[in-house]
Design a protein around this motif. Structure first.
Motif, PDB file in Angstrom:
ATOM      1  N   ASP A 101      39.980  35.464  46.414  1.00  0.00           N
ATOM      2  CA  ASP A 101      39.086  36.597  46.609  1.00  0.00           C
ATOM      3  C   ASP A 101      39.069  37.530  45.409  1.00  0.00           C
ATOM      4  N   ARG A 104      36.884  35.828  42.958  1.00  0.00           N
ATOM      5  CA  ARG A 104      35.488  35.921  43.423  1.00  0.00           C
ATOM      6  C   ARG A 104      34.891  37.283  43.114  1.00  0.00           C
ATOM      7  N   LYS A 105      35.649  38.336  43.391  1.00  0.00           N
ATOM      8  CA  LYS A 105      35.131  39.685  43.181  1.00  0.00           C
ATOM      9  C   LYS A 105      34.973  40.032  41.709  1.00  0.00           C
ATOM     10  N   GLY A 107      33.977  37.805  39.533  1.00  0.00           N
ATOM     11  CA  GLY A 107      32.844  37.032  39.038  1.00  0.00           C
ATOM     12  C   GLY A 107      33.173  36.131  37.864  1.00  0.00           C
ATOM     13  N   HIS A 109      34.145  32.783  37.832  1.00  0.00           N
ATOM     14  CA  HIS A 109      33.836  31.349  37.952  1.00  0.00           C
ATOM     15  C   HIS A 109      34.895  30.509  37.223  1.00  0.00           C
ATOM     16  N   TYR A 155      34.278  27.940  48.270  1.00  0.00           N
ATOM     17  CA  TYR A 155      34.130  28.860  47.142  1.00  0.00           C
ATOM     18  C   TYR A 155      33.487  28.175  45.943  1.00  0.00           C
ATOM     19  N   ARG A 158      29.756  27.848  46.722  1.00  0.00           N
ATOM     20  CA  ARG A 158      29.081  29.141  46.575  1.00  0.00           C
ATOM     21  C   ARG A 158      29.011  29.613  45.121  1.00  0.00           C
ATOM     22  N   TYR A 160      31.647  30.661  43.278  1.00  0.00           N
ATOM     23  CA  TYR A 160      32.644  31.672  42.939  1.00  0.00           C
ATOM     24  C   TYR A 160      33.710  31.126  41.991  1.00  0.00           C
TER      25      TYR A 160
END
Length: 314
Positions: A101, A104-105, A107, A109, A155, A158, A160
């Motif tokens: 997470d 992901r937050k 950004g 990748h 993830y 998506r 991420y």
């Protein structure tokens, strides 16, 4: 590359860090919950930073700059996870999820390489196990690995992360003290006699087969995945069964006697552990690894070569 390794104080983490530090272009962030240090004999130790951190409470503490890649190797091993469900979920699931997470937050990748396990499989076993066989783990450790694999699939789908999960065989020959892994005796049957110590093998069935791999091959395959093109697998199916080899307890005994002398067998005690016997039956060893082989993963060392190299390292 800037690379984070979690569980970097552990056996595989130390070997992986040492291998990556051969490249002067790699900058490593090494983290573990206990006090540890950069692997001895690293070629470029100045390129590594060690951070002691609890990834459940403070995953952001190790993401001090943008990471090109993350290796997730931390965890409570099989016996430990089975004995303490809450601790297993905390370390094996929550710590990984919180790390995912955070990435992901941000950004980023990031290439995210997860050390999973063949413990995700349970009986009945088909004639050959491929990645298409549905995981039915018979223990909490395997269940926790499946949860994290599913998160990595989602993830990645998506966008991420750019994730891969590799299901590792039993890793041999582990140095140091026995671990909480139920399979710890697979290394102990070689390691302990060479140290003049007794090894208790929890079964008298010397024909029992196990799916294992040398530490050198595990590390080389982990490094190989670092440069694996993302499109070799669908975005929602990012799991690979690592190549390995089948070995029996009798073959392990024979190899020990051949490499170090017949008298080494006197240090091995075989007992019939009924609880362990059921656990052993839940470990698969009949794998078809054509998917992993097709993308370039391989096994280079035999069991005998792994033992010989371990003896030389002593």
């Amino acid at each position: 590359m800037k690379i984070l390794i979690t569980g970097a104080g552990g056996f595989v983490g130390q070997y992986l860090a040492r291998e990556l530090l051969k490249d002067p272009e790699n900058k490593l962030i090494l983290t573990d919950i206990t006090v540890f240090s950069t692997p001895p004999s690293s070629i470029h130790p100045e390129n590594a930073i060690c951070i002691q951190a609890d990834l459940v409470k403070e995953p952001q503490a190790v993401l001090i700059e943008k990471m090109d890649a993350v290796y997730v190797l931390h965890g409570i091993m099989s016996s430990g996870a089975e004995a303490n469900l809450d601790l297993g979920l905390k370390v094996n699931v929550d710590a990984t999820r919180h790390l995912l997470d955070c990435i992901r937050k941000k950004g980023w990748h990031t290439r995210f390489i997860y050390g999973s396990s063949i413990a995700v499989y349970g009986r009945p076993f088909p004639q050959k196990i491929t990645e298409d066989v549905y995981p039915t783990p018979e223990g909490s450790y395997g269940s926790e690995k499946v949860i994290c694999e599913t998160l990595i699939n989602d993830y990645t789908r998506r966008g991420y992360i750019d994730g891969f999960a590799i299901r590792l065989p039993g890793v041999i020959i582990r140095t140091g003290a026995p671990t909480q892994a139920a399979s710890s005796f697979l290394s102990g049957i070689i390691r302990e006699p060479l140290a003049g110590k007794k090894c208790v093998v929890p079964t008298k069935d010397r024909s029992k087969t196990f799916w294992v791999c040398s530490i050198n091959d595990i590390v080389l395959n982990l490094v190989y995945i670092l440069g694996l093109p993302s499109d070799v697998l669908p975005l929602h199916r990012r799991v690979l069964n690592a190549p390995g080899m089948v070995v029996t307890i009798q073959e392990m005994r024979d190899t020990l006697a051949k490499v170090a002398g017949q008298e080494m067998l006197d240090y091995i005690e075989e007992v019939e552990d009924t609880t362990f016997a059921d656990l052993v039956q839940s470990w698969p060893c009949n794998f078809d690894v054509s998917l992993a082989s097709g993308v370039g993963l391989s096994v280079r060392e035999t069991f005998g070569q792994a033992v010989e190299e371990y003896v030389r390292s002593l």
